[in-house]
Write an enzyme that holds these catalytic residues in place. Structure first.
Site, PDB file in Angstrom:
ATOM      1  N   THR A  13       1.264  -5.994   0.267  1.00  0.00           N
ATOM      2  CA  THR A  13       1.402  -5.040   1.370  1.00  0.00           C
ATOM      3  C   THR A  13       0.058  -4.324   1.554  1.00  0.00           C
ATOM      4  O   THR A  13      -0.679  -4.098   0.588  1.00  0.00           O
ATOM      5  CB  THR A  13       2.531  -4.022   1.123  1.00  0.00           C
ATOM      6  OG1 THR A  13       2.185  -3.179   0.028  1.00  0.00           O
ATOM      7  CG2 THR A  13       3.851  -4.726   0.865  1.00  0.00           C
ATOM      8  N   GLY A  14      -0.244  -3.987   2.801  1.00  0.00           N
ATOM      9  CA  GLY A  14      -1.568  -3.430   3.075  1.00  0.00           C
ATOM     10  C   GLY A  14      -2.634  -4.475   2.771  1.00  0.00           C
ATOM     11  O   GLY A  14      -3.668  -4.176   2.176  1.00  0.00           O
ATOM     12  N   GLY A  15      -2.371  -5.707   3.210  1.00  0.00           N
ATOM     13  CA  GLY A  15      -3.271  -6.810   2.862  1.00  0.00           C
ATOM     14  C   GLY A  15      -4.302  -7.119   3.926  1.00  0.00           C
ATOM     15  O   GLY A  15      -4.915  -8.190   3.905  1.00  0.00           O
ATOM     16  N   THR A  16      -4.501  -6.202   4.866  1.00  0.00           N
ATOM     17  CA  THR A  16      -5.405  -6.499   5.982  1.00  0.00           C
ATOM     18  C   THR A  16      -6.782  -5.868   5.832  1.00  0.00           C
ATOM     19  O   THR A  16      -7.660  -6.098   6.659  1.00  0.00           O
ATOM     20  CB  THR A  16      -4.788  -6.018   7.317  1.00  0.00           C
ATOM     21  OG1 THR A  16      -4.669  -4.594   7.286  1.00  0.00           O
ATOM     22  CG2 THR A  16      -3.421  -6.635   7.543  1.00  0.00           C
ATOM     23  N   SER A  17      -6.982  -5.056   4.812  1.00  0.00           N
ATOM     24  CA  SER A  17      -8.251  -4.337   4.663  1.00  0.00           C
ATOM     25  C   SER A  17      -8.471  -4.011   3.186  1.00  0.00           C
ATOM     26  O   SER A  17      -7.517  -3.991   2.403  1.00  0.00           O
ATOM     27  CB  SER A  17      -8.170  -3.034   5.490  1.00  0.00           C
ATOM     28  OG  SER A  17      -9.253  -2.178   5.209  1.00  0.00           O
ATOM     29  N   GLY A  18      -9.706  -3.775   2.819  1.00  0.00           N
ATOM     30  CA  GLY A  18     -10.048  -3.226   1.498  1.00  0.00           C
ATOM     31  C   GLY A  18      -9.477  -3.980   0.313  1.00  0.00           C
ATOM     32  O   GLY A  18      -9.593  -5.212   0.203  1.00  0.00           O
ATOM     33  N   ILE A  19      -8.831  -3.245  -0.574  1.00  0.00           N
ATOM     34  CA  ILE A  19      -8.332  -3.800  -1.839  1.00  0.00           C
ATOM     35  C   ILE A  19      -7.268  -4.867  -1.583  1.00  0.00           C
ATOM     36  O   ILE A  19      -7.265  -5.931  -2.213  1.00  0.00           O
ATOM     37  CB  ILE A  19      -7.770  -2.649  -2.716  1.00  0.00           C
ATOM     38  CG1 ILE A  19      -8.923  -1.747  -3.181  1.00  0.00           C
ATOM     39  CG2 ILE A  19      -6.966  -3.187  -3.892  1.00  0.00           C
ATOM     40  CD1 ILE A  19      -8.504  -0.406  -3.771  1.00  0.00           C
ATOM     41  N   SER A 138      -3.837   5.144  -8.707  1.00  0.00           N
ATOM     42  CA  SER A 138      -5.213   5.625  -8.483  1.00  0.00           C
ATOM     43  C   SER A 138      -5.616   6.452  -9.691  1.00  0.00           C
ATOM     44  O   SER A 138      -4.744   7.008 -10.388  1.00  0.00           O
ATOM     45  CB  SER A 138      -5.243   6.511  -7.224  1.00  0.00           C
ATOM     46  OG  SER A 138      -6.405   7.310  -7.203  1.00  0.00           O
ATOM     47  N   TYR A 151      -1.793  13.552  -2.080  1.00  0.00           N
ATOM     48  CA  TYR A 151      -2.096  12.146  -2.383  1.00  0.00           C
ATOM     49  C   TYR A 151      -1.996  11.898  -3.891  1.00  0.00           C
ATOM     50  O   TYR A 151      -1.365  10.936  -4.341  1.00  0.00           O
ATOM     51  CB  TYR A 151      -3.506  11.810  -1.887  1.00  0.00           C
ATOM     52  CG  TYR A 151      -3.996  10.433  -2.278  1.00  0.00           C
ATOM     53  CD1 TYR A 151      -3.676   9.317  -1.512  1.00  0.00           C
ATOM     54  CD2 TYR A 151      -4.787  10.241  -3.414  1.00  0.00           C
ATOM     55  CE1 TYR A 151      -4.125   8.044  -1.867  1.00  0.00           C
ATOM     56  CE2 TYR A 151      -5.239   8.984  -3.780  1.00  0.00           C
ATOM     57  CZ  TYR A 151      -4.916   7.888  -3.001  1.00  0.00           C
ATOM     58  OH  TYR A 151      -5.356   6.635  -3.356  1.00  0.00           O
TER      59      TYR A 151
HETATM   60  N1  LIG Z   1     -10.562   2.833  -2.000  1.00  0.00           N
HETATM   61  C1  LIG Z   1     -10.386   3.613  -3.045  1.00  0.00           C
HETATM   62  O1  LIG Z   1     -11.329   4.264  -3.542  1.00  0.00           O
HETATM   63  C2  LIG Z   1      -9.016   3.715  -3.697  1.00  0.00           C
HETATM   64  C3  LIG Z   1      -8.930   4.311  -4.951  1.00  0.00           C
HETATM   65  C4  LIG Z   1      -7.690   4.407  -5.560  1.00  0.00           C
HETATM   66  C5  LIG Z   1      -6.572   3.915  -4.944  1.00  0.00           C
HETATM   67  N2  LIG Z   1      -6.673   3.346  -3.705  1.00  0.00           N
HETATM   68  C6  LIG Z   1      -5.436   2.834  -3.105  1.00  0.00           C
HETATM   69  O2  LIG Z   1      -5.622   1.477  -2.815  1.00  0.00           O
HETATM   70  C7  LIG Z   1      -4.767   1.084  -1.744  1.00  0.00           C
HETATM   71  C8  LIG Z   1      -5.591   0.376  -0.678  1.00  0.00           C
HETATM   72  O3  LIG Z   1      -6.566   1.270  -0.203  1.00  0.00           O
HETATM   73  P1  LIG Z   1      -7.939   0.781   0.456  1.00  0.00           P
HETATM   74  O4  LIG Z   1      -8.992   1.694  -0.038  1.00  0.00           O
HETATM   75  O5  LIG Z   1      -8.079  -0.667   0.307  1.00  0.00           O
HETATM   76  O6  LIG Z   1      -7.653   1.225   1.971  1.00  0.00           O
HETATM   77  P2  LIG Z   1      -7.838   0.503   3.388  1.00  0.00           P
HETATM   78  O7  LIG Z   1      -9.125  -0.230   3.440  1.00  0.00           O
HETATM   79  O8  LIG Z   1      -7.579   1.578   4.370  1.00  0.00           O
HETATM   80  O9  LIG Z   1      -6.632  -0.523   3.410  1.00  0.00           O
HETATM   81  C9  LIG Z   1      -5.314  -0.038   3.469  1.00  0.00           C
HETATM   82  C10 LIG Z   1      -4.407  -1.165   3.873  1.00  0.00           C
HETATM   83  O10 LIG Z   1      -3.059  -0.716   3.871  1.00  0.00           O
HETATM   84  C11 LIG Z   1      -2.518  -0.864   5.182  1.00  0.00           C
HETATM   85  N3  LIG Z   1      -1.569   0.222   5.367  1.00  0.00           N
HETATM   86  C12 LIG Z   1      -1.782   1.552   5.283  1.00  0.00           C
HETATM   87  N4  LIG Z   1      -0.639   2.216   5.490  1.00  0.00           N
HETATM   88  C13 LIG Z   1       0.312   1.278   5.704  1.00  0.00           C
HETATM   89  C14 LIG Z   1       1.692   1.314   5.979  1.00  0.00           C
HETATM   90  N5  LIG Z   1       2.349   2.466   6.103  1.00  0.00           N
HETATM   91  N6  LIG Z   1       2.362   0.152   6.137  1.00  0.00           N
HETATM   92  C15 LIG Z   1       1.716  -1.032   6.028  1.00  0.00           C
HETATM   93  N7  LIG Z   1       0.412  -1.133   5.760  1.00  0.00           N
HETATM   94  C16 LIG Z   1      -0.275   0.002   5.611  1.00  0.00           C
HETATM   95  C17 LIG Z   1      -3.715  -0.863   6.106  1.00  0.00           C
HETATM   96  O11 LIG Z   1      -3.494  -1.475   7.360  1.00  0.00           O
HETATM   97  P3  LIG Z   1      -3.004  -0.599   8.645  1.00  0.00           P
HETATM   98  O12 LIG Z   1      -3.789   0.661   8.636  1.00  0.00           O
HETATM   99  O13 LIG Z   1      -3.240  -1.481   9.820  1.00  0.00           O
HETATM  100  O14 LIG Z   1      -1.545  -0.367   8.397  1.00  0.00           O
HETATM  101  C18 LIG Z   1      -4.677  -1.681   5.272  1.00  0.00           C
HETATM  102  O15 LIG Z   1      -4.332  -3.056   5.301  1.00  0.00           O
HETATM  103  C19 LIG Z   1      -4.083   2.370  -1.262  1.00  0.00           C
HETATM  104  O16 LIG Z   1      -2.807   2.480  -1.857  1.00  0.00           O
HETATM  105  C20 LIG Z   1      -5.017   3.453  -1.790  1.00  0.00           C
HETATM  106  O17 LIG Z   1      -4.336   4.672  -1.957  1.00  0.00           O
HETATM  107  C21 LIG Z   1      -7.871   3.231  -3.067  1.00  0.00           C
END
Ligand SMILES: NC(=O)c1ccc[n+]([C@@H]2O[C@H](COP(=O)([O-])OP(=O)(O)OC[C@H]3O[C@@H](n4cnc5c(N)ncnc54)[C@H](OP(=O)(O)O)[C@@H]3O)[C@@H](O)[C@H]2O)c1
Length: 250
Positions: A13-19, A138, A151
């Protein structure tokens, strides 16, 4: 050489960006059939192109139960079971105590806690016994950050889901682990830090506080997720794996 996830069915889930995107790519490269979700159609389409292989996109908001149902309906059209669930969709905004609104609380908890809970619960009828669940927590689950309390509370909740669900799923030998990324260079993080120069400056400052001397890359988190999801981690259960350059250890 046999690929590690050949013929496995994996949900990201959330597989379209970032992690999530980096992890979906890594699973796909290891032979998995991957299902990804995201709310934005254009980003979903771009991700499907980038991942290639056997990947299916389901547009949806994981904080909405009907959208989670649609995800698993789509899986059932192609497969009889799921091997791995990576419940990763999430995010947050910076709001200091004193300015927290009901809307901010609701949005953050709905996405990060309700979404993860029902992504996993609704997968259970399809998840095979002995399967693996990885939850994105996180480093904020165990540390304080100014203006990030809501958060951080959601990520502490997610981490604790893993401790409890290993008991609920014991008889089915399903492992549940949490991955806790530190500062990781993603679109989500850059947006959180105000994009452009502001984001670059914040990341440079944070890098100076991390023992590894830099922020992480999404691909580095993906490798750890694949480890937890794989048989290499067959006796790893209920842990919080920090992938953070040492940040949470000092
Ligand atoms: N980057 C960091 O430093 C970091 C550190 C610790 C934890 N995290 C966690 O890692 C995870 C991924 O974060 P990221 O940094 O990779 O962020 P990101 O680049 O913003 O990617 C987030 C992804 O989740 C999707 N998304 C967000 N809300 C959603 C929802 N309600 N339903 C379905 N898809 C959803 C987004 O697509 P759409 O916006 O199109 O829905 C996108 O594919 C998150 O849980 C974040 O809290 C990140």
């Amino acid at each position: 050489m046999t690929k590690k996830f050949e013929n496995k069915v994996v949900i990201v889930t959330g597989g379209t960006s970032g992690i999530g995107l980096a992890t979906a790519k890594a699973f796909s490269a290891e032979g998995a059939s991957v299902f990804i979700t995201g709310r934005r159609k254009d980003t979903l389409d771009a991700a499907l192109k980038e991942i290639g292989g056997r990947v299916t996109g389901v547009q949806g908001d994981m904080s909405k139960l009907v959208d989670i149902d649609r995800l698993y309906d789509a899986v059932q059209q192609k497969h009889s079971h799921i091997d791995v669930v990576f419940a990763n969709a999430g995010g947050g905004e910076m709001v200091p105590l004193g300015a927290i609104t009901e809307e901010h609380y609701q949005k953050t908890f709905d996405t990060n806690v309700k979404g993860v809970l029902f992504t996993v619960q609704k997968a259970l009828p399809l998840l095979r016994d002995g399967g693996s669940i990885v939850l994105t927590s996180s480093t904020t689950s165990i540390s304080g950050t100014p203006a990030f309390s809501v958060y951080s509370a959601t990520k502490a909740a997610v981490r604790n889901f893993a401790r409890n669900w290993i008991l609920d799923l014991k008889d089915r030998r399903i492992r549940v682990n949490a991955i806790s990324p530190g500062v990781t260079d993603t679109a989500g993080l850059n947006e959180l830090f105000g994009s452009g120069e502001s984001a670059e400056n914040t990341k440079a400052y944070l890098a100076s506080l991390i023992p590894a001397g830099r922020v992480g890359q999404p691909e580095e988190i993906a490798k750890a997720v694949l480890f937890l999801a794989s048989d290499d981690a067959s006796f790893v259960n209920g842990v919080e794996l920090f992938v953070d350059g040492g940040q949470a250890q000092i």
